[in-house]
Design a protein around this motif. Structure first.
Motif, mmCIF file in Angstrom:
data_model
loop_
_atom_site.group_PDB
_atom_site.id
_atom_site.type_symbol
_atom_site.label_atom_id
_atom_site.label_comp_id
_atom_site.label_asym_id
_atom_site.label_seq_id
_atom_site.Cartn_x
_atom_site.Cartn_y
_atom_site.Cartn_z
ATOM 1 N N SER A 1 15.697 -6.791 1.799
ATOM 2 C CA SER A 1 16.486 -6.508 3.014
ATOM 3 C C SER A 1 16.857 -5.024 2.966
ATOM 4 C CB SER A 1 17.682 -7.452 3.144
ATOM 5 O OG SER A 1 18.693 -7.116 2.223
ATOM 6 N N SER A 2 18.084 -4.689 3.254
ATOM 7 C CA SER A 2 18.433 -3.264 3.362
ATOM 8 C C SER A 2 19.948 -3.130 3.425
ATOM 9 C CB SER A 2 17.822 -2.730 4.665
ATOM 10 O OG SER A 2 18.368 -1.476 4.980
ATOM 11 N N GLY B 1 -1.656 -5.764 3.178
ATOM 12 C CA GLY B 1 -1.365 -4.672 4.107
ATOM 13 C C GLY B 1 -2.310 -4.838 5.283
ATOM 14 N N ARG B 2 -2.031 -4.114 6.371
ATOM 15 C CA ARG B 2 -2.891 -4.248 7.563
ATOM 16 C C ARG B 2 -4.094 -3.323 7.486
ATOM 17 N NH1 ARG B 2 1.983 -2.805 11.443
ATOM 18 N NH2 ARG B 2 2.112 -1.318 9.712
ATOM 19 N N THR C 1 0.803 -1.236 0.000
ATOM 20 C CA THR C 1 0.000 0.000 0.000
ATOM 21 C C THR C 1 0.830 1.278 0.000
ATOM 22 O OG1 THR C 1 -0.176 -0.100 2.405
ATOM 23 C CG2 THR C 1 -1.974 -1.083 1.134
ATOM 24 N N GLY C 2 2.140 1.158 0.130
ATOM 25 C CA GLY C 2 2.956 2.381 0.142
ATOM 26 C C GLY C 2 4.356 2.073 -0.348
ATOM 27 N N ASP D 1 -1.885 -9.267 8.046
ATOM 28 C CA ASP D 1 -0.721 -8.809 8.816
ATOM 29 C C ASP D 1 0.329 -9.925 8.793
ATOM 30 O OD1 ASP D 1 1.131 -8.221 10.826
ATOM 31 O OD2 ASP D 1 -0.368 -7.264 12.100
ATOM 32 N N TYR E 1 15.484 -3.091 14.078
ATOM 33 C CA TYR E 1 15.418 -3.120 12.611
ATOM 34 C C TYR E 1 16.735 -3.672 12.053
ATOM 35 C CZ TYR E 1 14.741 -1.427 7.808
ATOM 36 O OH TYR E 1 14.611 -1.339 6.436
ATOM 37 N N ALA F 1 18.251 -2.756 -0.346
ATOM 38 C CA ALA F 1 17.829 -1.402 -0.744
ATOM 39 C C ALA F 1 18.559 -0.339 0.067
ATOM 40 C CB ALA F 1 16.322 -1.270 -0.552
ATOM 41 N N PRO F 2 18.938 0.748 -0.593
ATOM 42 C CA PRO F 2 19.490 1.889 0.141
ATOM 43 C C PRO F 2 18.340 2.734 0.701
ATOM 44 C CG PRO F 2 19.439 2.397 -2.191
ATOM 45 C CD PRO F 2 18.860 1.005 -2.049
ATOM 46 N N ASN G 1 10.749 6.473 6.334
ATOM 47 C CA ASN G 1 11.809 7.364 6.833
ATOM 48 C C ASN G 1 11.283 8.692 7.367
ATOM 49 O OD1 ASN G 1 14.219 5.857 6.534
ATOM 50 N ND2 ASN G 1 14.004 6.039 4.320
ATOM 51 N N ASN H 1 8.060 -7.900 1.084
ATOM 52 C CA ASN H 1 8.422 -6.484 1.132
ATOM 53 C C ASN H 1 7.955 -5.791 2.415
ATOM 54 O OD1 ASN H 1 8.836 -3.654 -0.153
ATOM 55 N ND2 ASN H 1 6.639 -3.720 0.340
ATOM 56 N N ALA H 2 6.861 -6.239 3.022
ATOM 57 C CA ALA H 2 6.295 -5.536 4.193
ATOM 58 C C ALA H 2 7.375 -5.332 5.247
ATOM 59 C CB ALA H 2 5.135 -6.332 4.780
ATOM 60 N N PHE I 1 7.887 1.072 -1.541
ATOM 61 C CA PHE I 1 8.358 0.125 -2.564
ATOM 62 C C PHE I 1 7.228 -0.795 -3.040
ATOM 63 C CE2 PHE I 1 12.877 -0.129 -0.458
ATOM 64 C CZ PHE I 1 13.097 1.184 -0.768
ATOM 65 N N GLU J 1 8.701 -2.632 8.801
ATOM 66 C CA GLU J 1 8.539 -1.497 9.706
ATOM 67 C C GLU J 1 9.899 -1.162 10.302
ATOM 68 O OE1 GLU J 1 5.019 -1.700 12.190
ATOM 69 O OE2 GLU J 1 6.079 -0.508 13.704
HETATM 70 N N1 LIG Z 1 12.540 3.196 2.692
HETATM 71 C C1 LIG Z 1 13.789 2.833 2.907
HETATM 72 O O1 LIG Z 1 14.686 3.677 3.118
HETATM 73 C C2 LIG Z 1 14.155 1.361 2.901
HETATM 74 C C3 LIG Z 1 15.508 1.029 2.752
HETATM 75 C C4 LIG Z 1 15.869 -0.304 2.759
HETATM 76 C C5 LIG Z 1 14.901 -1.275 2.894
HETATM 77 N N2 LIG Z 1 13.603 -0.930 3.042
HETATM 78 C C6 LIG Z 1 12.620 -2.004 3.203
HETATM 79 O O2 LIG Z 1 11.718 -1.954 2.132
HETATM 80 C C7 LIG Z 1 10.470 -2.494 2.530
HETATM 81 C C8 LIG Z 1 9.382 -1.509 2.182
HETATM 82 O O3 LIG Z 1 9.655 -0.310 2.887
HETATM 83 P P1 LIG Z 1 9.001 1.082 2.494
HETATM 84 O O4 LIG Z 1 10.052 2.096 2.652
HETATM 85 O O5 LIG Z 1 8.263 0.959 1.236
HETATM 86 O O6 LIG Z 1 8.000 1.259 3.734
HETATM 87 P P2 LIG Z 1 6.614 2.038 3.843
HETATM 88 O O7 LIG Z 1 6.518 3.089 2.831
HETATM 89 O O8 LIG Z 1 6.474 2.367 5.286
HETATM 90 O O9 LIG Z 1 5.550 0.896 3.457
HETATM 91 C C9 LIG Z 1 5.484 -0.274 4.234
HETATM 92 C C10 LIG Z 1 4.392 -1.157 3.693
HETATM 93 O O10 LIG Z 1 4.383 -2.353 4.489
HETATM 94 C C11 LIG Z 1 3.075 -2.557 5.028
HETATM 95 N N3 LIG Z 1 3.213 -3.228 6.312
HETATM 96 C C12 LIG Z 1 3.873 -2.805 7.402
HETATM 97 N N4 LIG Z 1 3.768 -3.713 8.380
HETATM 98 C C13 LIG Z 1 3.027 -4.740 7.877
HETATM 99 C C14 LIG Z 1 2.572 -5.967 8.408
HETATM 100 N N5 LIG Z 1 2.822 -6.335 9.668
HETATM 101 N N6 LIG Z 1 1.848 -6.796 7.606
HETATM 102 C C15 LIG Z 1 1.562 -6.424 6.338
HETATM 103 N N7 LIG Z 1 1.958 -5.274 5.788
HETATM 104 C C16 LIG Z 1 2.677 -4.440 6.556
HETATM 105 C C17 LIG Z 1 2.464 -1.135 5.108
HETATM 106 O O11 LIG Z 1 1.050 -1.150 5.090
HETATM 107 P P3 LIG Z 1 0.153 -1.158 6.442
HETATM 108 O O12 LIG Z 1 0.750 -0.152 7.360
HETATM 109 O O13 LIG Z 1 -1.230 -0.832 5.995
HETATM 110 O O14 LIG Z 1 0.238 -2.547 6.977
HETATM 111 C C18 LIG Z 1 3.003 -0.548 3.806
HETATM 112 O O15 LIG Z 1 2.226 -0.981 2.720
HETATM 113 C C19 LIG Z 1 10.584 -2.772 4.025
HETATM 114 O O16 LIG Z 1 10.881 -4.120 4.243
HETATM 115 C C20 LIG Z 1 11.757 -1.892 4.446
HETATM 116 O O17 LIG Z 1 12.399 -2.372 5.583
HETATM 117 C C21 LIG Z 1 13.191 0.374 3.032
#
Ligand SMILES: NC(=O)c1ccc[n+]([C@@H]2O[C@H](COP(=O)([O-])OP(=O)(O)OC[C@H]3O[C@@H](n4cnc5c(N)ncnc54)[C@H](OP(=O)(O)O)[C@@H]3O)[C@@H](O)[C@H]2O)c1
Length: 258
Positions: free
Chosen positions: A137-138, A36-37, A14-15, A58, A151, A181-182, A189, A85-86, A17, A88
């Motif tokens: 991962s990250s 998504g939740r 839902t948001g 979830d 995290y 991912a960076p 964030n 991908n999900a 990546f 937090e």
């Molecule tokens: N953004 C960065 O800088 C970055 C860098 C490296 C890696 N990552 C990784 O990339 C992935 C995506 O991150 P993002 O930046 O796109 O995050 P985001 O914008 O916060 O989006 C997170 C998504 O995960 C869902 N989610 C969270 N907890 C969940 C759960 N328990 N069950 C099901 N869905 C869940 C959220 O929807 P709901 O809240 O509705 O559940 C949302 O759709 C994550 O694994 C993150 O660790 C991100």
């Protein structure tokens, strides 16, 4: 691998990546299911992307995962790709009081979630001639980010698990990818502010990271390091102490409880 005409399940679509993966993979001619939740966020995505299929689930709840598995196998028997991908990410000072059940939340979502998804869907993926699992991962899997200790542990664990999974599945039809991912300009964030020493200028657009991930999968690149993630990999090998001392400066006043 061919990224057209697949049936793909994206957790957390839902948001950030996840949404980018959904829109780009639909544009490539795939059937995409997102989870998504939050029901409202799922409805909002359905309005923006009418072709997407949504299921509220979830990833940290076993009962949700069992229901998700039953529904997906029944309604989308052609499922052949899973994108874990999900995720937090919280900033946590370990000096503060924390509820013992809550302190491990990122482990449950970011690490136990993908492990259970793989275990649950593996028998089904093995029935497909062309299947894949991508774990997100990250760069933080390569170097701890002290202000987000749980995290950091979750992503280092996910990287180790993904490496082991790839070896165990090497004689199967299932490709195992890891997106290292960076930092990116996603809602994840939003909690990190410039005044705490975080630099938002170094963050990469999620569209570009997801483009790199899709290209990497199409080129059968097992480990995908977009943008600064490649540099993080090199630095984490050459100068690990320097790297952790630098990242330990971010959010220092919060972390050290001053
Ligand atoms: N953004 C960065 O800088 C970055 C860098 C490296 C890696 N990552 C990784 O990339 C992935 C995506 O991150 P993002 O930046 O796109 O995050 P985001 O914008 O916060 O989006 C997170 C998504 O995960 C869902 N989610 C969270 N907890 C969940 C759960 N328990 N069950 C099901 N869905 C869940 C959220 O929807 P709901 O809240 O509705 O559940 C949302 O759709 C994550 O694994 C993150 O660790 C991100």
């Amino acid at each position: 691998m061919n990224l057209t005409n697949n049936t793909i399940l994206v957790t957390g679509g839902t948001g950030g990546f996840g949404f980018e993966f959904a829109s780009k993979l639909i544009a490539l001619g795939n059937t995409v299911i997102i989870t998504g939740r939050n029901a409202q966020k799922l409805q909002d995505v359905k309005q923006k992307l009418p072709a997407v299929h949504t299921l509220q689930s979830d990833v940290s709840k076993i009962e949700d995962m069992i229901t998700l598995h039953e529904k997906v196998i029944r309604e989308f028997p052609d499922l052949n790709i899973i994108l874990n991908n999900a995720g937090e990410m919280r900033k946590i000072s370990l000096h503060h009081q924390h509820d013992l059940a809550d302190i491990t939340r990122e482990i449950e979502i970011n690490l136990m979630g993908p492990i259970r998804m793989v275990q649950q869907f593996l028998p089904h993926l093995k029935t497909k001639t062309n299947a894949a699992i991508l774990n997100v991962s990250s760069g933080i899997a390569l170097m701890a980010f002290p202000i987000s200790p749980i995290y950091s542990a979750s992503k280092a664990g996910l990287r180790a698990y993904t490496q082991a999974l790839r070896v165990q599945l090497k004689n199967t039809n299932i490709n195992v990818f890891e997106l290292i991912a960076p930092g990116s300009t996603t809602p994840l964030n939003d909690k990190f502010k410039e005044e705490d020493g975080f630099s938002t200028s170094a963050l990469m657009a999620p569209e570009k990271i997801v483009d790199a991930a899709i290209k990497g999968m199409q080129n059968d690149q097992a480990e995908i390091f977009p943008g600064l993630a490649k540099l993080m990999q090199i630095l984490s090998r050459l100068a690990p102490n320097f790297v952790i001392s630098q990242s330990g400066k971010m959010g220092a006043s919060y972390m050290y409880g001053k």
